[in-house]
Write an enzyme that holds these catalytic residues in place. Structure first.
Site, PDB file in Angstrom:
ATOM      1  N   TYR A 144       0.874  -1.212   0.048  1.00 36.57           N
ATOM      2  CA  TYR A 144      -0.120   0.004  -0.069  1.00 36.57           C
ATOM      3  C   TYR A 144       0.892   1.251   0.077  1.00 36.57           C
ATOM      4  CZ  TYR A 144      -3.716   3.098   1.645  1.00 36.57           C
ATOM      5  OH  TYR A 144      -4.911   3.951   1.888  1.00 36.57           O
ATOM      6  N   ASP A 145       1.711   1.344   1.068  1.00 35.74           N
ATOM      7  CA  ASP A 145       2.670   2.446   1.071  1.00 35.74           C
ATOM      8  C   ASP A 145       3.419   2.763  -0.146  1.00 35.74           C
ATOM      9  OD1 ASP A 145       1.703   1.775   3.489  1.00 35.74           O
ATOM     10  OD2 ASP A 145       3.465   2.093   4.402  1.00 35.74           O
ATOM     11  N   ASN A 173      -6.367   9.406   8.431  1.00 40.06           N
ATOM     12  CA  ASN A 173      -7.376   8.767   8.925  1.00 40.06           C
ATOM     13  C   ASN A 173      -8.918   9.386   8.705  1.00 40.06           C
ATOM     14  OD1 ASN A 173      -4.844   7.825  10.250  1.00 40.06           O
ATOM     15  ND2 ASN A 173      -6.131   5.959  10.649  1.00 40.06           N
ATOM     16  N   VAL A 186      -9.675   0.872  12.701  1.00 37.79           N
ATOM     17  CA  VAL A 186     -10.191   1.111  14.263  1.00 37.79           C
ATOM     18  C   VAL A 186     -11.380   1.518  14.232  1.00 37.79           C
ATOM     19  CG1 VAL A 186      -9.033   3.489  14.545  1.00 37.79           C
ATOM     20  CG2 VAL A 186      -9.015   1.804  16.468  1.00 37.79           C
ATOM     21  N   VAL A 187     -11.790   2.632  13.770  1.00 45.24           N
ATOM     22  CA  VAL A 187     -12.963   3.214  13.973  1.00 45.24           C
ATOM     23  C   VAL A 187     -14.295   2.202  13.896  1.00 45.24           C
ATOM     24  CG1 VAL A 187     -14.752   5.188  13.531  1.00 45.24           C
ATOM     25  CG2 VAL A 187     -12.152   5.542  13.334  1.00 45.24           C
ATOM     26  N   ASN A 189     -13.964  -1.075  13.741  1.00 45.20           N
ATOM     27  CA  ASN A 189     -13.923  -2.216  14.742  1.00 45.20           C
ATOM     28  C   ASN A 189     -14.538  -1.869  16.290  1.00 45.20           C
ATOM     29  OD1 ASN A 189     -12.790  -3.942  12.948  1.00 45.20           O
ATOM     30  ND2 ASN A 189     -10.883  -4.312  14.076  1.00 45.20           N
ATOM     31  N   GLN A 208       0.000   4.086  20.592  1.00 47.01           N
ATOM     32  CA  GLN A 208       0.084   4.737  19.043  1.00 47.01           C
ATOM     33  C   GLN A 208      -1.035   5.914  19.026  1.00 47.01           C
ATOM     34  OE1 GLN A 208      -0.846   1.796  20.012  1.00 47.01           O
ATOM     35  NE2 GLN A 208      -2.056   0.731  18.297  1.00 47.01           N
ATOM     36  N   ARG A 210      -3.486   8.489  16.375  1.00 47.91           N
ATOM     37  CA  ARG A 210      -3.804   8.804  15.151  1.00 47.91           C
ATOM     38  C   ARG A 210      -4.962  10.031  15.128  1.00 47.91           C
ATOM     39  NH1 ARG A 210      -0.991   5.132  14.140  1.00 47.91           N
ATOM     40  NH2 ARG A 210      -1.358   3.470  12.739  1.00 47.91           N
ATOM     41  N   ARG A 274       0.672   9.756  14.326  1.00 47.19           N
ATOM     42  CA  ARG A 274       0.631  10.352  13.135  1.00 47.19           C
ATOM     43  C   ARG A 274      -0.549  11.417  13.230  1.00 47.19           C
ATOM     44  NH1 ARG A 274      -2.358   6.254   9.456  1.00 47.19           N
ATOM     45  NH2 ARG A 274      -0.687   5.427   8.935  1.00 47.19           N
TER      46      ARG A 274
HETATM   47  P1  NAD Z   1     -12.841   1.742   0.534  1.00 44.48           P
HETATM   48  O1  NAD Z   1     -12.006   0.751   0.518  1.00 44.48           O
HETATM   49  O2  NAD Z   1     -14.090   1.891   1.052  1.00 44.48           O
HETATM   50  O3  NAD Z   1     -13.055   2.386  -0.935  1.00 44.48           O
HETATM   51  C1  NAD Z   1     -12.273   2.000  -2.119  1.00 44.48           C
HETATM   52  C2  NAD Z   1     -13.044   1.622  -3.399  1.00 44.48           C
HETATM   53  O4  NAD Z   1     -12.233   1.448  -4.416  1.00 44.48           O
HETATM   54  C3  NAD Z   1     -13.880   0.399  -3.104  1.00 44.48           C
HETATM   55  O5  NAD Z   1     -15.492   0.781  -3.598  1.00 44.48           O
HETATM   56  C4  NAD Z   1     -13.380  -0.812  -4.055  1.00 44.48           C
HETATM   57  O6  NAD Z   1     -14.239  -1.576  -4.248  1.00 44.48           O
HETATM   58  C5  NAD Z   1     -12.648   0.308  -5.039  1.00 44.48           C
HETATM   59  N1  NAD Z   1     -11.574  -0.558  -5.708  1.00 44.48           N
HETATM   60  C6  NAD Z   1     -10.470  -1.099  -5.164  1.00 44.48           C
HETATM   61  N2  NAD Z   1      -9.657  -1.801  -6.191  1.00 44.48           N
HETATM   62  C7  NAD Z   1     -10.222  -1.171  -7.324  1.00 44.48           C
HETATM   63  C8  NAD Z   1      -9.798  -1.623  -8.515  1.00 44.48           C
HETATM   64  N3  NAD Z   1      -8.825  -2.209  -8.819  1.00 44.48           N
HETATM   65  N4  NAD Z   1     -10.639  -0.902  -9.677  1.00 44.48           N
HETATM   66  C9  NAD Z   1     -11.844  -0.603  -9.324  1.00 44.48           C
HETATM   67  N5  NAD Z   1     -12.196  -0.134  -8.190  1.00 44.48           N
HETATM   68  C10 NAD Z   1     -11.498  -0.521  -7.044  1.00 44.48           C
HETATM   69  O7  NAD Z   1     -11.764   3.006   0.947  1.00 44.48           O
HETATM   70  P2  NAD Z   1     -11.959   4.394   1.294  1.00 44.48           P
HETATM   71  O8  NAD Z   1     -11.609   4.590   3.090  1.00 44.48           O
HETATM   72  O9  NAD Z   1     -13.309   5.059   0.871  1.00 44.48           O
HETATM   73  O10 NAD Z   1     -10.701   4.918   0.595  1.00 44.48           O
HETATM   74  C11 NAD Z   1     -10.676   5.735  -0.755  1.00 44.48           C
HETATM   75  C12 NAD Z   1      -9.494   6.026  -1.187  1.00 44.48           C
HETATM   76  O11 NAD Z   1      -8.868   7.040  -0.150  1.00 44.48           O
HETATM   77  C13 NAD Z   1      -8.418   4.849  -1.428  1.00 44.48           C
HETATM   78  O12 NAD Z   1      -7.467   5.173  -2.461  1.00 44.48           O
HETATM   79  C14 NAD Z   1      -7.615   5.353  -0.041  1.00 44.48           C
HETATM   80  O13 NAD Z   1      -6.273   4.622  -0.206  1.00 44.48           O
HETATM   81  C15 NAD Z   1      -7.519   6.650   0.275  1.00 44.48           C
HETATM   82  N6  NAD Z   1      -7.233   6.967   1.761  1.00 44.48           N
HETATM   83  C16 NAD Z   1      -8.310   6.786   2.728  1.00 44.48           C
HETATM   84  C17 NAD Z   1      -7.981   6.912   3.912  1.00 44.48           C
HETATM   85  C18 NAD Z   1      -9.300   6.755   4.972  1.00 44.48           C
HETATM   86  O14 NAD Z   1      -8.834   6.856   6.148  1.00 44.48           O
HETATM   87  N7  NAD Z   1     -10.412   6.303   4.684  1.00 44.48           N
HETATM   88  C19 NAD Z   1      -6.987   7.385   4.524  1.00 44.48           C
HETATM   89  C20 NAD Z   1      -5.949   7.781   3.360  1.00 44.48           C
HETATM   90  C21 NAD Z   1      -6.282   7.230   1.968  1.00 44.48           C
HETATM   91  N1  UDP Z   2      -6.302  -0.739  15.945  1.00 40.46           N
HETATM   92  C1  UDP Z   2      -6.502  -1.262  17.139  1.00 40.46           C
HETATM   93  N2  UDP Z   2      -7.528  -2.342  17.159  1.00 40.46           N
HETATM   94  C2  UDP Z   2      -8.164  -2.646  15.977  1.00 40.46           C
HETATM   95  C3  UDP Z   2      -8.091  -1.947  14.723  1.00 40.46           C
HETATM   96  C4  UDP Z   2      -6.965  -1.218  14.875  1.00 40.46           C
HETATM   97  O1  UDP Z   2      -6.013  -0.876  18.050  1.00 40.46           O
HETATM   98  O2  UDP Z   2      -9.231  -3.431  16.223  1.00 40.46           O
HETATM   99  C5  UDP Z   2      -4.737   0.130  16.029  1.00 40.46           C
HETATM  100  C6  UDP Z   2      -3.922   0.136  14.676  1.00 40.46           C
HETATM  101  O3  UDP Z   2      -3.189  -0.872  15.338  1.00 40.46           O
HETATM  102  C7  UDP Z   2      -3.476   1.259  14.425  1.00 40.46           C
HETATM  103  C8  UDP Z   2      -4.651   2.145  14.466  1.00 40.46           C
HETATM  104  O4  UDP Z   2      -5.451   1.458  15.341  1.00 40.46           O
HETATM  105  O5  UDP Z   2      -2.567   1.569  15.268  1.00 40.46           O
HETATM  106  C9  UDP Z   2      -5.417   2.599  13.365  1.00 40.46           C
HETATM  107  O6  UDP Z   2      -5.687   1.485  12.484  1.00 40.46           O
HETATM  108  P1  UDP Z   2      -6.123   1.454  11.106  1.00 40.46           P
HETATM  109  O7  UDP Z   2      -6.461   0.049  10.718  1.00 40.46           O
HETATM  110  O8  UDP Z   2      -7.817   1.906  11.435  1.00 40.46           O
HETATM  111  O9  UDP Z   2      -5.536   2.449  10.092  1.00 40.46           O
HETATM  112  P2  UDP Z   2      -3.952   2.796  10.095  1.00 40.46           P
HETATM  113  O10 UDP Z   2      -3.929   4.347  10.516  1.00 40.46           O
HETATM  114  O11 UDP Z   2      -3.106   2.111  10.764  1.00 40.46           O
HETATM  115  O12 UDP Z   2      -3.792   2.587   8.207  1.00 40.46           O
END
Ligand code: NAD
Ligand code: UDP
Length: 311
Positions: A144-145, A173, A186-187, A189, A208, A210, A274
């Site tokens: 991912y990263d 987040n 986390v939210v 869960n 940790q 967030r 973070r």
């Molecule tokens: P999510 O998993 O709910 O949404 C991702 C969507 O992309 C889903 O509908 C999934 O079906 C679709 N998808 C995945 N792979 C695909 C592919 N190959 N082709 C077409 N569709 C595909 O996640 P989200 O939280 O809504 O995140 C949306 C975007 O924001 C992501 O790119 C994520 O990396 C980024 N983002 C989200 C957060 C967060 O906290 N929610 C934080 C940082 C970045």
């Molecule tokens: N986390 C936790 N319990 C859970 C799920 C997540 O303690 O059931 C922690 C996780 O280890 C991280 C933080 O909550 O430190 C945020 O996790 P999340 O998966 O939401 O997103 P991240 O910011 O790590 O991508």
């Protein structure tokens, strides 16, 4: 009115963005492969003649005539992006190459949903956009990263080499209604566990941190960024930082839950702290989050309560 392509439009953030841009009078193509997204998230938009739903995977080329592209397609929760890590990298890298090719051909402006994960386990706190990060290239979060880091590189290279009009959102987040129940973040869960009076699973000691942004604030920021002239990466998030243990206690309080807190093993490479520095967003987008944590959590709790209890 613009023609706007939203990849990942049936996901958590994408569905809110689709709804807002549709309500603003735009023509929306919502594209999704439904890996983590769901038709339920956008069912209320289907039937609107300015809304088109397309089942498509962005690792394959997609042709359309559009003015703007929001590239959100990518699983965001660690459980889901680690389920098939090779696919996650393909989505981030091949997916953005396809979308940048489309943007180049249509002369569309493209916004990439990047992430605070580009900073890895940050050694600078709060994180500023000029920080290059501290990322493990071979760990379980790397798909991912590094995928997202490579996508930023491609955005900048298409911009420099082909003049593609780019916007890069480094999203921190984000939470709110329509997060998937089984999402593993986390939210969702903690809220689901609390509503069922099941143990709240804190990973590690919970020290940790967030910082959590409510989804409507984030959607406003994405649109402001798209409409701005700012073509460098921008942190988007809420700087209100909490330890995960504090956060667990807050959820118990807001849900009046009988849940106890239990401690589980910390997943590897879990960032220790973070928090976004959002000075660039404040100055260039005239944006800052408005929704306080308790208000946003109560709305999210109400949503999960309805889903869990079929209300
Ligand atoms: P999510 O998993 O709910 O949404 C991702 C969507 O992309 C889903 O509908 C999934 O079906 C679709 N998808 C995945 N792979 C695909 C592919 N190959 N082709 C077409 N569709 C595909 O996640 P989200 O939280 O809504 O995140 C949306 C975007 O924001 C992501 O790119 C994520 O990396 C980024 N983002 C989200 C957060 C967060 O906290 N929610 C934080 C940082 C970045
Ligand atoms: N986390 C936790 N319990 C859970 C799920 C997540 O303690 O059931 C922690 C996780 O280890 C991280 C933080 O909550 O430190 C945020 O996790 P999340 O998966 O939401 O997103 P991240 O910011 O790590 O991508």
């Amino acid at each position: 009115m613009k023609r706007i392509l939203i990849t990942g439009g049936a996901g958590f953030i994408g569905s809110h963005l689709s709804e807002k841009l549709l309500n603003d009078g735009n023509d929306i193509i919502c594209l999704d492969n439904f890996f983590t997204g769901s038709k339920d998230n956008i069912r209320h938009l289907i039937g609107n003649n300015r809304f088109e739903l397309v089942r498509h995977d962005i690792i394959n080329e997609y042709l359309a005539e559009v003015d703007q592209i929001y590239n959100l397609a990518c699983p965001a929760s660690p459980i889901h992006y680690q389920y098939n890590p090779i696919k996650t990298i393909k989505t981030s890298v091949i997916g953005i190459i396809n979308m940048l090719g489309l943007a180049k051909r249509c002369k569309a402006r493209i916004l990439q949903a990047s992430t605070s994960e580009v900073y890895g386990d940050p050694q600078i706190h709060p994180q500023v956009e000029t920080y290059w990060g501290n990322v493990n290239p071979i760990g379980i979060r790397s798909c991912y990263d590094e995928g997202k880091r490579c996508a930023e590189t491609l955005m900048m290279d298409y911009h420099r080499q082909n003049n593609v009009d780019i916007r890069i959102a480094r999203i921190f987040n984000t939470y709110g209604p329509r997060m998937a129940l089984n999402d593993g973040r986390v939210v969702s869960n903690f809220i689901v566990q609390a509503l069922k009076n099941e143990p709240i699973t804190v990973y590690g000691t919970g020290s940790q941190t967030r910082a959590f942004c409510y989804v409507s604030d984030l959607v406003d920021a994405l649109i402001k960024l798209m409409e701005s002239n700012y073509d460098k990466p921008v942190n988007l998030g809420n700087p209100d930082e909490h330890t995960i243990l504090e956060f667990a206690k807050l959820i118990i309080e807001l849900t009046n839950s009988k849940s106890e807190i239990i401690f589980k093993e910390l997943p590897s490479d879990d960032p220790t702290q973070r928090e976004p520095n959002i000075s660039i967003a404040k100055e260039n987008l005239k944006w800052e989050p408005k929704i306080q944590i308790k208000e946003g959590l109560l709305k999210t709790i109400e949503y999960f309560d309805r889903i869990i209890h079929n209300k």
